[in-house]
Design a protein around this motif. Structure first.
Motif, PDB file in Angstrom:
ATOM      1  N   LEU A 192       1.060  -1.196   0.183  1.00  0.00           N
ATOM      2  CA  LEU A 192      -0.213  -0.383   0.436  1.00  0.00           C
ATOM      3  C   LEU A 192       0.849   1.097  -0.513  1.00  0.00           C
ATOM      4  N   LEU A 193       1.788   1.594   0.616  1.00  0.00           N
ATOM      5  CA  LEU A 193       2.737   2.424   0.549  1.00  0.00           C
ATOM      6  C   LEU A 193       3.871   2.409  -0.530  1.00  0.00           C
ATOM      7  N   VAL A 194       3.865   1.214  -1.739  1.00  0.00           N
ATOM      8  CA  VAL A 194       4.968   1.866  -2.434  1.00  0.00           C
ATOM      9  C   VAL A 194       4.772   1.110  -3.622  1.00  0.00           C
ATOM     10  N   GLY A 195       3.515   0.159  -3.421  1.00  0.00           N
ATOM     11  CA  GLY A 195       3.203  -0.083  -4.227  1.00  0.00           C
ATOM     12  C   GLY A 195       3.829  -1.577  -4.668  1.00  0.00           C
ATOM     13  N   PRO A 196       3.585  -2.529  -6.134  1.00  0.00           N
ATOM     14  CA  PRO A 196       3.264  -2.214  -6.830  1.00  0.00           C
ATOM     15  C   PRO A 196       1.430  -2.053  -6.446  1.00  0.00           C
ATOM     16  N   ARG A 197       0.784  -1.126  -6.846  1.00  0.00           N
ATOM     17  CA  ARG A 197      -1.485  -1.235  -6.612  1.00  0.00           C
ATOM     18  C   ARG A 197      -1.921  -1.575  -7.742  1.00  0.00           C
ATOM     19  N   ARG A 198      -1.428  -2.352  -8.480  1.00  0.00           N
ATOM     20  CA  ARG A 198      -1.335  -3.424 -10.257  1.00  0.00           C
ATOM     21  C   ARG A 198      -2.125  -4.303  -9.121  1.00  0.00           C
ATOM     22  N   VAL A 199      -1.519  -5.045  -7.727  1.00  0.00           N
ATOM     23  CA  VAL A 199      -2.315  -5.870  -7.201  1.00  0.00           C
ATOM     24  C   VAL A 199      -3.429  -6.714  -7.112  1.00  0.00           C
ATOM     25  N   THR A 200      -3.399  -4.839  -5.935  1.00  0.00           N
ATOM     26  CA  THR A 200      -4.524  -4.806  -5.319  1.00  0.00           C
ATOM     27  C   THR A 200      -5.888  -4.220  -6.740  1.00  0.00           C
ATOM     28  N   SER A 201      -6.130  -3.237  -8.037  1.00  0.00           N
ATOM     29  CA  SER A 201      -6.302  -2.487  -8.629  1.00  0.00           C
ATOM     30  C   SER A 201      -7.339  -3.314  -9.748  1.00  0.00           C
ATOM     31  N   ARG A 202      -6.303  -4.499 -10.040  1.00  0.00           N
ATOM     32  CA  ARG A 202      -6.315  -5.052 -11.740  1.00  0.00           C
ATOM     33  C   ARG A 202      -7.764  -6.136 -10.918  1.00  0.00           C
ATOM     34  N   SER A 203      -8.350  -5.643 -12.076  1.00  0.00           N
ATOM     35  CA  SER A 203     -10.045  -6.571 -12.338  1.00  0.00           C
ATOM     36  C   SER A 203     -10.287  -7.856 -11.724  1.00  0.00           C
ATOM     37  N   GLY A 204     -10.355  -8.223 -10.381  1.00  0.00           N
ATOM     38  CA  GLY A 204     -10.366  -9.211  -9.920  1.00  0.00           C
ATOM     39  C   GLY A 204     -10.340  -9.817  -9.073  1.00  0.00           C
ATOM     40  N   ALA A 205      -8.953  -8.556  -8.906  1.00  0.00           N
ATOM     41  CA  ALA A 205      -7.986  -9.325  -7.799  1.00  0.00           C
ATOM     42  C   ALA A 205      -8.552  -9.343  -6.530  1.00  0.00           C
ATOM     43  N   TRP A 206      -9.538  -8.503  -6.336  1.00  0.00           N
ATOM     44  CA  TRP A 206     -10.180  -8.500  -5.099  1.00  0.00           C
ATOM     45  C   TRP A 206     -10.337 -10.154  -4.842  1.00  0.00           C
ATOM     46  N   ARG A 207     -10.956 -10.344  -5.568  1.00  0.00           N
ATOM     47  CA  ARG A 207     -12.045 -11.895  -5.097  1.00  0.00           C
ATOM     48  C   ARG A 207     -11.174 -13.545  -5.332  1.00  0.00           C
ATOM     49  N   TRP A 208     -10.005 -12.856  -6.003  1.00  0.00           N
ATOM     50  CA  TRP A 208      -8.850 -13.865  -5.478  1.00  0.00           C
ATOM     51  C   TRP A 208      -8.850 -13.677  -4.665  1.00  0.00           C
ATOM     52  N   ALA A 209      -8.249 -12.346  -3.793  1.00  0.00           N
ATOM     53  CA  ALA A 209      -7.655 -11.793  -2.792  1.00  0.00           C
ATOM     54  C   ALA A 209      -8.618 -12.519  -1.551  1.00  0.00           C
ATOM     55  N   ALA A 210      -9.994 -12.492  -1.527  1.00  0.00           N
ATOM     56  CA  ALA A 210     -10.876 -13.036  -0.679  1.00  0.00           C
ATOM     57  C   ALA A 210     -10.956 -14.437  -0.521  1.00  0.00           C
ATOM     58  N   GLY A 211     -10.553 -14.977  -1.754  1.00  0.00           N
ATOM     59  CA  GLY A 211     -10.132 -16.242  -1.671  1.00  0.00           C
ATOM     60  C   GLY A 211      -9.746 -16.867  -0.765  1.00  0.00           C
ATOM     61  N   GLY A 212      -8.613 -16.067  -1.060  1.00  0.00           N
ATOM     62  CA  GLY A 212      -7.211 -16.897   0.117  1.00  0.00           C
ATOM     63  C   GLY A 212      -7.316 -16.588   1.237  1.00  0.00           C
ATOM     64  N   VAL A 213      -7.951 -15.183   1.702  1.00  0.00           N
ATOM     65  CA  VAL A 213      -7.977 -15.077   2.924  1.00  0.00           C
ATOM     66  C   VAL A 213      -8.559 -15.916   3.540  1.00  0.00           C
ATOM     67  N   ALA A 214     -10.474 -16.586   2.408  1.00  0.00           N
ATOM     68  CA  ALA A 214     -10.930 -17.704   2.868  1.00  0.00           C
ATOM     69  C   ALA A 214     -10.860 -18.878   3.058  1.00  0.00           C
ATOM     70  N   LEU A 215      -9.270 -19.249   2.371  1.00  0.00           N
ATOM     71  CA  LEU A 215      -9.051 -20.132   2.597  1.00  0.00           C
ATOM     72  C   LEU A 215      -8.286 -20.305   3.432  1.00  0.00           C
ATOM     73  N   ALA A 216      -7.490 -19.384   3.497  1.00  0.00           N
ATOM     74  CA  ALA A 216      -6.276 -19.442   5.108  1.00  0.00           C
ATOM     75  C   ALA A 216      -6.875 -19.923   5.995  1.00  0.00           C
ATOM     76  N   VAL A 217      -8.403 -18.998   6.747  1.00  0.00           N
ATOM     77  CA  VAL A 217      -9.473 -19.493   7.346  1.00  0.00           C
ATOM     78  C   VAL A 217     -10.179 -20.419   7.552  1.00  0.00           C
ATOM     79  N   LEU A 218     -10.467 -21.096   6.695  1.00  0.00           N
ATOM     80  CA  LEU A 218     -11.366 -22.665   6.484  1.00  0.00           C
ATOM     81  C   LEU A 218     -10.101 -23.610   6.871  1.00  0.00           C
ATOM     82  N   ILE A 219      -8.649 -23.434   6.723  1.00  0.00           N
ATOM     83  CA  ILE A 219      -7.207 -23.979   7.443  1.00  0.00           C
ATOM     84  C   ILE A 219      -6.640 -24.107   8.729  1.00  0.00           C
ATOM     85  N   VAL A 220      -7.424 -22.698   9.408  1.00  0.00           N
ATOM     86  CA  VAL A 220      -6.833 -22.660  10.540  1.00  0.00           C
ATOM     87  C   VAL A 220      -8.120 -22.739  11.360  1.00  0.00           C
ATOM     88  N   ALA A 221      -8.773 -23.124  11.230  1.00  0.00           N
ATOM     89  CA  ALA A 221     -10.373 -23.076  12.108  1.00  0.00           C
ATOM     90  C   ALA A 221     -10.693 -23.423  12.636  1.00  0.00           C
TER      91      ALA A 221
END
Length: 506
Positions: A192-221
């Motif tokens: 967020l401070l120095v980029g590249p912000r493309r990894v967060t702003s690219r189309s669909g990036a947030w859906r993939w990121a949310a999927g990664g978070v959900a997978l991490a939570v599922l594993i550690v649940a």
């Protein structure tokens, strides 16, 4: 709208992997560790992990379940011995060496740079120690580096599908140690401070990121469920670390950033920081130059251990391999100087972290690396306990209890005690507390093992008399040297009533 093209080196595929040289380094590393893994004996923490592995659960008061599970698996396959247990640690060390070489490749390092990164990693203090001993830090170091490699792929390619792999790796890492959240937070803040912000702003990036978070939570649940059900005891343990060692950790933090790898390796990670910060072809990876100091600030503020941030230092070391190799090739004597530096580092760090010296000489390095001394003297401690146990009248032993101050003592008695006919020990320390208390019918004598400065534990009993003093036989001043063994007439009350008062997190 005009879009400026990314630097070609950032878009292009990295150099080919130097599989042969890197694997050769890993094989030598594994061979040295395997040859030395049977010297001395189990470490205090390893004795605890072995017992935790026999009480498998989704969590323990001081750690998630992965390390005890791996300890049990390793001994089940390779035998219950220091050598058999440490196979998994050595394999983790091999993967650490290879992962750092892959990170060097990810930063544009060629075959020579990958070889240099692998060799420097293999001879560093922390990686030698991690590969020798089974500990949560061993697998945490590997997990951080794997996540950093995946993050580097994400930052270089901009492909948001890497978020899913990062989520899976983070979930598995959380089953070993919660500390990986520091890495994730530091990397996110740095991007967020120095980029590249493309990894967060690219189309669909947030859906993939949310999927990664959900997978991490599922594993550690399952571990989160266990912690919540037991009142989040790991938070209590973490706060205890700050109270007990926080000031010392803060005072030694900066010097140990050099010591835990090696002072001779500092030019590599310094060069790596400068390269990632300055090189426009690597600006996509600049976040690592910010993540490291951010993580350092958090660890300093919380009084955490000095080695917590070392994986990020190894990332910088990987990035520094290319310019250092380039420097070495520009002079006739420089390659020999570089090789000599690696060799000298290997010798010094090997003596400081591995069981090379005779046990009687460990005191010379114990001041620098107390983990060496924690591998010496456990069989003699148990033999001393067995001698005192024999002084308890035979008709009272069926009602007698062996109680220790810490999990190392209890783990050692559980490991070596059966050869002397000793019963299972009890302790209020960490998760040993959850595996007790003794039955109330065990109302006979109590054999106590504790440090002499501990006045609380013996005060819970009556009729106590000194019976023996622990001596490791080699004059090594480790934590157990001079520990007291007393025989008490009994507990002041019943075990079920008094057990909560015997709990200890430190």
């Amino acid at each position: 709208m005009l879009v400026m093209p990314e630097p070609s080196a950032a878009r292009s595929a990295p150099p080919s992997f130097a599989a042969g040289p890197v694997i050769a380094v890993a094989v030598v590393y594994a061979a040295v560790l395997t040859a030395l893994s049977g010297r001395y004996g189990f470490h205090r923490d390893e004795l605890y992990f072995l017992q935790a592995g026999h009480h498998l659960a989704w969590g323990y008061v001081d750690q998630p379940p992965l390390t005890p599970l791996l300890a049990r698996a390793s001994t089940a396959v390779f035998g219950t011995s220091p050598m058999g247990l440490r196979v998994v640690a050595t394999l983790a060390g091999v993967l650490i060496v290879v992962t750092v070489a892959l990170l060097a490749r990810e930063t544009g390092g060629g075959r020579a740079a990958q070889l240099a990164a692998a060799a420097a990693t293999a001879v560093s203090s922390m990686v030698l120690m991690s590969g020798h001993l089974v500990s949560t830090a061993t697998f945490d170091l590997l997990a951080w580096l794997v996540i950093c490699l995946l993050a580097a792929r994400l930052l270089r390619t901009g492909d948001p599908r890497w978020y899913v792999a990062i989520g899976a790796a983070t979930g598995i890492a959380l089953l070993n140690k919660d500390l990986v959240l520091l890495l994730i937070a530091s990397l996110v803040a740095a991007v967020l401070l120095v980029g590249p912000r493309r990894v967060t702003s690219r189309s669909g990036a947030w859906r993939w990121a949310a999927g990664g978070v959900a997978l991490a939570v599922l594993i550690v649940a399952p571990n989160l469920w266990w912690q919540a059900r037991h009142g989040w005891p790991q938070l209590t343990v973490a706060s205890g670390i700050d109270r007990k060692d926080g000031m010392l950790n803060r005072a030694t933090f900066i010097p140990f950033q050099f010591v835990y790898l090696a002072p001779t390796l500092a030019p590599l990670w310094i060069a790596g920081w400068l390269r990632l910060w300055r090189d426009p072809d690597l600006r996509r990876l600049r976040a690592f130059t910010i993540a490291y100091p951010l993580a350092c600030v958090v660890v300093l503020a919380t009084g955490g251990k000095c080695y917590y941030v070392l994986p990020l230092l190894l990332v910088l070391l990987a990035a520094g391999a290319e310019p250092v190799v380039g420097w070495a090739t520009r002079g006739r004597s420089r390659p020999a100087l570089l090789a000599a530096g690696v060799l000298v580092t290997a010798v010094i760090n090997g003596v400081a972290t591995l069981p090379v010296l005779p046990p009687s000489s460990v005191s010379t390095v114990n001041a620098v690396d107390k983990e060496q001394g924690e591998q010496v003297g456990w069989p003699r401690l148990v033999a001393t306990v067995a001698g005192v146990w024999q002084t308890i009248p035979a008709d009272q032993r069926s009602r007698a209890v062996i109680l220790t101050q810490n999990y190392g003592e209890a783990g050692a008695i559980a490991m070596y005690g059966p050869r002397y006919g000793l019963p299972e020990p009890y302790s209020g320390h960490m998760s040993f507390f959850d595996w007790g208390p003794p039955p109330d019918a065990a109302n006979g004598p109590v054999l106590l093992v504790f440090f002499r400065d501990n006045k609380v534990l013996p005060s819970q009993f009556e009729g106590c008399r000194p019976a023996a003093t622990v001596d490791d036989g080699v004059g090594l001043s480790n934590d157990e040297q001079g520990a007291e063994i007393q025989v008490c007439a009994g507990l002041r009350g019943t075990w079920s009533d008094r057990w909560p008062a015997l709990r200890s997190y430190y």
